[in-house]
Design a protein around this motif. Structure first.
Motif: not given
Length: 215
Positions: A14-17, A195-211
């Motif tokens: 996520n740091k690189v992303k 920041r939009p980039a941070a939001q995207r990282v967080t949203e994708d992380r939460k989606a991964y956890i949920a899945a």
């Protein structure tokens, strides 16, 4: 096209992303889990993620990847143009990645994954983190960003790793070492998350956890 290989639960992925998204660098995500399979070791010598696939070959270790991106895309100004400030950004990343996160990582087996960590390890990590957090406080400005009033590449490391240090110590020792030391990482993360980039990282992380949760 650059391919970022790893998975959204990894803070170093996520740091690189975050860097790629923040600076508008086109990339493709490829889902890869760490393993010792020969197929993965051919790309990442220790079987770790993230690694980057480029037309020149594979590159592993998150900070090496960030340095490569900064050199390949100089117009993106990933690091400060001022040599001193750029060095201070790298210094801050080193403190977050190595002195804080990698030290706290010794606790993750029990803190996050249901395993057990020995009392000796807990005692050693407690002493190291107390020392390292004190040093980190001497450097970090939280104004509101790690280097002061301006968001920098150092914040891509702080954003993904400081919460892990706080949560791991809270779980293992019953107190958040960062908050106890006066490092308000929760307010810091909230500021970065605007920041939009941070939001995207967080949203994708939460989606991964949920899945990943059992049905």
């Amino acid at each position: 096209m650059i391919k970022l290989c790893g998975f959204a639960l990894s803070n170093y992925y996520n740091k690189v992303k975050f860097v790629l998204l923040e600076h508008g660098i086109a990339f493709e995500e490829v889902a890869v889990l760490p393993s010792q399979d020969e197929a993965l070791l051919a790309h990442s010598p220790l079987g770790k993620v993230p690694y980057l696939q480029t037309e020149d070959g594979d590159l592993c270790e998150s900070q090496c990847i960030v340095e490569y991106l900064a050199a390949r895309f100089p117009d993106k100004a990933i690091f400060s143009a001022d040599p001193w400030e750029a060095a201070k950004e790298r210094e801050m990343i080193m403190f977050v990645d190595v002195h804080l996160e990698l030290t706290a990582r010794n606790l993750y087996k029990e803190a996050f994954f249901g395993g057990t960590v020995s009392d000796a390890t807990k005692g050693r990590v407690e002493k190291l983190l107390a020392h390292h957090i004190a040093g980190f406080k001497r450097l970090a400005k939280f104004g509101p960003y790690l280097r002061g009033e301006r968001f920098s590449v150092a914040d891509t490391a702080g954003y993904v790793s400081l919460p892990l240090v706080g949560m791991a110590t809270q779980t293992i020792y019953g107190r958040d070492f960062l908050l106890d030391a006066g490092v308000d990482w929760k307010s810091y993360v909230k500021a970065i998350n605007a920041r939009p980039a941070a939001q995207r990282v967080t949203e994708d992380r939460k989606a991964y956890i949920a899945a990943s949760r059992p049905a």
